[in-house]
Design a protein around this motif. Structure first.
Motif, PDB file in Angstrom:
ATOM      1  N   VAL A  32       0.939  -1.127  -0.001  1.00 26.56           N
ATOM      2  CA  VAL A  32       0.063  -0.021  -0.035  1.00 26.56           C
ATOM      3  C   VAL A  32       0.849   1.226  -0.097  1.00 26.56           C
ATOM      4  O   VAL A  32       0.498   2.422  -0.772  1.00 26.56           O
ATOM      5  CB  VAL A  32      -0.957  -0.025   1.023  1.00 26.56           C
ATOM      6  N   THR A  33       2.081   1.047   0.833  1.00 21.73           N
ATOM      7  CA  THR A  33       2.900   2.361   0.951  1.00 21.73           C
ATOM      8  C   THR A  33       3.711   2.671  -0.608  1.00 21.73           C
ATOM      9  O   THR A  33       3.625   3.663  -0.993  1.00 21.73           O
ATOM     10  CB  THR A  33       3.956   2.012   1.632  1.00 21.73           C
ATOM     11  N   ALA A  34       3.928   1.647  -1.091  1.00 18.35           N
ATOM     12  CA  ALA A  34       4.599   1.696  -2.541  1.00 18.35           C
ATOM     13  C   ALA A  34       3.666   1.802  -3.687  1.00 18.35           C
ATOM     14  O   ALA A  34       4.429   2.188  -4.800  1.00 18.35           O
ATOM     15  CB  ALA A  34       5.565   0.421  -2.647  1.00 18.35           C
ATOM     16  N   PHE A  35       2.345   1.764  -3.689  1.00 18.04           N
ATOM     17  CA  PHE A  35       1.622   1.390  -4.826  1.00 18.04           C
ATOM     18  C   PHE A  35       1.575   2.671  -5.655  1.00 18.04           C
ATOM     19  O   PHE A  35       1.685   2.302  -7.043  1.00 18.04           O
ATOM     20  CB  PHE A  35       0.326   1.297  -4.144  1.00 18.04           C
ATOM     21  N   GLY A  36       1.611   3.930  -5.150  1.00 13.70           N
ATOM     22  CA  GLY A  36       1.709   4.942  -5.978  1.00 13.70           C
ATOM     23  C   GLY A  36       2.753   4.700  -6.804  1.00 13.70           C
ATOM     24  O   GLY A  36       2.781   5.281  -8.273  1.00 13.70           O
ATOM     25  N   GLY A  37       4.095   4.446  -6.469  1.00 11.98           N
ATOM     26  CA  GLY A  37       5.393   4.559  -7.129  1.00 11.98           C
ATOM     27  C   GLY A  37       5.451   3.474  -8.006  1.00 11.98           C
ATOM     28  O   GLY A  37       5.915   3.446  -9.266  1.00 11.98           O
ATOM     29  N   LEU A  38       4.707   2.129  -7.808  1.00 10.12           N
ATOM     30  CA  LEU A  38       4.605   1.184  -8.650  1.00 10.12           C
ATOM     31  C   LEU A  38       3.669   1.245  -9.917  1.00 10.12           C
ATOM     32  O   LEU A  38       3.981   0.820 -11.019  1.00 10.12           O
ATOM     33  CB  LEU A  38       3.927  -0.027  -7.866  1.00 10.12           C
ATOM     34  N   VAL A  39       2.879   2.274 -10.093  1.00 11.43           N
ATOM     35  CA  VAL A  39       1.806   2.306 -10.816  1.00 11.43           C
ATOM     36  C   VAL A  39       2.118   3.651 -11.680  1.00 11.43           C
ATOM     37  O   VAL A  39       1.797   3.796 -12.898  1.00 11.43           O
ATOM     38  CB  VAL A  39       0.275   2.099 -10.780  1.00 11.43           C
ATOM     39  N   ALA A  40       2.794   4.629 -11.032  1.00 11.04           N
ATOM     40  CA  ALA A  40       3.036   5.948 -11.602  1.00 11.04           C
ATOM     41  C   ALA A  40       3.764   5.808 -13.074  1.00 11.04           C
ATOM     42  O   ALA A  40       3.266   6.438 -14.031  1.00 11.04           O
ATOM     43  CB  ALA A  40       3.547   6.857 -10.825  1.00 11.04           C
ATOM     44  N   VAL A  41       4.813   4.856 -12.931  1.00 18.21           N
ATOM     45  CA  VAL A  41       5.746   4.859 -14.157  1.00 18.21           C
ATOM     46  C   VAL A  41       4.870   4.047 -15.385  1.00 18.21           C
ATOM     47  O   VAL A  41       4.961   5.005 -16.303  1.00 18.21           O
ATOM     48  CB  VAL A  41       6.964   4.118 -13.827  1.00 18.21           C
ATOM     49  N   PRO A  42       4.347   2.994 -15.274  1.00 25.34           N
ATOM     50  CA  PRO A  42       3.625   2.671 -16.376  1.00 25.34           C
ATOM     51  C   PRO A  42       2.416   3.613 -16.933  1.00 25.34           C
ATOM     52  O   PRO A  42       2.266   3.545 -18.082  1.00 25.34           O
ATOM     53  CB  PRO A  42       3.016   1.317 -16.032  1.00 25.34           C
ATOM     54  N   LEU A  43       1.887   4.407 -15.963  1.00 19.16           N
ATOM     55  CA  LEU A  43       0.696   5.423 -16.454  1.00 19.16           C
ATOM     56  C   LEU A  43       1.587   6.462 -17.257  1.00 19.16           C
ATOM     57  O   LEU A  43       1.008   6.908 -18.274  1.00 19.16           O
ATOM     58  CB  LEU A  43       0.347   5.903 -15.230  1.00 19.16           C
ATOM     59  N   VAL A  44       2.766   6.807 -17.041  1.00 13.59           N
ATOM     60  CA  VAL A  44       3.456   7.905 -17.661  1.00 13.59           C
ATOM     61  C   VAL A  44       3.955   7.502 -19.029  1.00 13.59           C
ATOM     62  O   VAL A  44       3.953   8.097 -20.035  1.00 13.59           O
ATOM     63  CB  VAL A  44       4.501   8.396 -16.783  1.00 13.59           C
ATOM     64  N   ILE A  45       4.222   6.125 -19.150  1.00 13.21           N
ATOM     65  CA  ILE A  45       5.139   5.539 -20.286  1.00 13.21           C
ATOM     66  C   ILE A  45       3.966   5.308 -21.147  1.00 13.21           C
ATOM     67  O   ILE A  45       3.792   5.587 -22.459  1.00 13.21           O
ATOM     68  CB  ILE A  45       5.383   4.135 -20.076  1.00 13.21           C
ATOM     69  N   ALA A  46       2.710   5.197 -20.654  1.00 14.19           N
ATOM     70  CA  ALA A  46       1.372   4.735 -21.448  1.00 14.19           C
ATOM     71  C   ALA A  46       0.958   5.955 -22.321  1.00 14.19           C
ATOM     72  O   ALA A  46       0.664   6.179 -23.120  1.00 14.19           O
ATOM     73  CB  ALA A  46       0.422   4.102 -20.675  1.00 14.19           C
ATOM     74  N   GLY A  47       0.952   6.969 -21.461  1.00  7.75           N
ATOM     75  CA  GLY A  47       0.915   8.536 -21.756  1.00  7.75           C
ATOM     76  C   GLY A  47       1.878   8.741 -22.956  1.00  7.75           C
ATOM     77  O   GLY A  47       1.400   9.427 -23.842  1.00  7.75           O
ATOM     78  N   MET A  48       2.981   8.401 -22.787  1.00  9.85           N
ATOM     79  CA  MET A  48       4.061   8.984 -23.898  1.00  9.85           C
ATOM     80  C   MET A  48       3.698   8.295 -25.105  1.00  9.85           C
ATOM     81  O   MET A  48       4.060   8.582 -26.258  1.00  9.85           O
ATOM     82  CB  MET A  48       5.521   8.657 -23.617  1.00  9.85           C
TER      83      MET A  48
END
Length: 438
Positions: A32-48
């Motif tokens: 739960v603590t790490a979840f934001g960091g876990l999903v943030a990068v794939p979200l940014v990559i998907a946007g790119m």
């Protein structure tokens, strides 16, 4: 395990094995603590990459799967001594922001297949560098490592503040309701951690965040529709998008891997300190090697590069649990979440102020560990210059990252992170400023 009367002593050491229920709950707390960091990068990559909703969901699931596998590898450790992969310390792994900058140019050239190919080829550099950790460790005396650990906690504070405010760029950034929610979560965690019995205090962050989540549901801050619409089960798969192996695509990522090596050494040393472990150079090398191996493995399943997560270091002194079993359970939970979009969505729609209320205390704890480490250093003129310069430059770049935008790509990558920039400054000054012997 016999309790120590020292308030800061660990309840469980690295080798200890808490019961199943306790390990599972503490593991969930890490996820739960790490979840934001876990999903943030794939979200940014998907946007790119201009990915569809389906492709974005696939990238997120792949990132969770690989993060889980990588966390198990890093925490358990596998292989003979010379080729060992994994430090054997309780470390959470996840997708790395250090590769976002170069990813943009690579994706523009060859799309996601080029991104995956460049990540895989570039990871070979990190694996190669892991065999030179012993000479590298000579440039990491206590004044350097203490500065890096302090900087690690301090630079994460801006992330915690953005979470408290509602997320960088959010329309409701800084509204009083967000600050109130974060404040409630923060106070709950502090009170539970300090006043509650041990069997409750160890779950203070999980309990505080859970209560904050429930409050947010009643306040209409949680999009329950996304949870209802998500599927219960989805099998993981190998890369559905493709991998383009071309050394041209690997070159932009090399600076990212140099940054990752520096940061991984710092994270492993931080975890070593908070787990009260006397680290050997081989353990640190195996930790860096796990980063490289996991980054090579990631694209096979459709994920990007992996790296050690520093934010979870703050959980160990707060929960007084350093068992690697907990990190392994966290890895299993991440793998399970990757196969259940509905469960993953439950966590992913958590309002950021809830996470921020916990983050401010966790990151502050990391910073306090660094200050404690520096307290054992003789603060003469030389060491004062190293500490001041390292922390000053690191925080300056963390506050104003745009200052490096005009640098050549390689140097922009090296100095894009406050942690890596401060570490580089500390290393250079430690080498340049010779100790004066009376």
């Amino acid at each position: 395990m016999e309790e120590n009367t020292n308030q800061l002593s660990l309840r469980y050491g690295v080798e200890d094995s808490p019961k199943f229920q306790e390990s599972a709950l503490l593991g969930l707390q890490n996820v739960v603590t790490a979840f934001g960091g876990l999903v943030a990068v794939p979200l940014v990559i998907a946007g790119m990459a201009g990915s569809s909703v389906e492709e974005t969901a696939y990238l997120i699931s792949a990132a969770l799967l690989v993060s889980g596998i990588a966390s198990i590898i890093q925490s358990k450790g596998f292989g003979p001594k010379t080729f060992r992969v994994g430090s054997g310390l309780p470390i959470i792994m996840g997708t790395d922001f250090a590769f976002i900058g170069p990813a943009q140019s690579v994706i523009a050239l060859g799309g996601l297949p080029a991104y995956f190919g460049g990540i895989m080829l570039g990871s070979l550099l990190e694996i190669f560098m892991s065999y030179f950790i012993k000479p590298l460790m000579k440039i990491f005396p206590p004044v350097v490592t203490g500065s890096v650990i302090t900087l690690m906690g301090a630079t994460l504070m801006s992330t915690a503040m953005d979470w408290i405010a509602g997320g960088a760029g959010a329309e409701n950034y800084g509204v009083p309701l967000n600050l109130l929610i974060a404040g409630i979560v923060f106070l709950l965690i502090v009170i539970l951690n300090y006043y509650a019995p041990d069997n409750i205090a160890r779950y203070a962050i999980l309990i505080g965040m859970f209560i904050g989540y429930i409050i947010c549901i009643f306040l209409g801050q949680v999009d329950l529709g996304q949870i209802v619409a998500a599927d219960w089960f989805s099998l993981p798969s190998f890369n559905k998008i493709g991998i383009d192996f071309n050394w041209t695509y690997a070159l932009p990522f090399l600076s990212g891997y140099l940054v990752t090596v520096i940061e991984s050494i710092g994270v492993v040393q931080t975890i070593g300190q908070v787990t009260e472990t006397d680290l050997e150079d081989g353990q640190i090398a195996a930790g860096v090697r796990a980063d490289g191996f996991s980054s090579f493995l990631g694209p096979i399943f459709g994920s990007g590069a992996a790296a050690t997560f520093s934010q979870n270091a703050g959980l160990i002194p707060l929960t007084r649990n350093a068992s690697r079993k907990v990190a392994i359970y966290a890895g299993v939970i991440m793998i399970a979440l990757s196969m259940s979009p509905k469960l993953a969505t439950v966590i992913s729609v958590m309002p950021l102020p809830v996470l921020g209320g916990a983050g401010i205390l966790m990151f502050g704890t990391v910073m306090a560990s660094g200050i404690q480490s520096l307290g054992q250093v003789n603060i003469d003129t030389r060491n004062l210059i190293i500490i001041a310069s390292s922390v000053g430059v690191g925080l300056g770049i963390a506050f104003r990252p745009e200052i490096t935008a005009q640098l050549p790509t390689f140097f922009a990558g090296l100095f894009s992170s406050g942690i890596s920039a401060g570490t580089i400054i500390a290393i250079i000054l430690n080498l340049l400023l010779k100790e004066k012997h009376n």
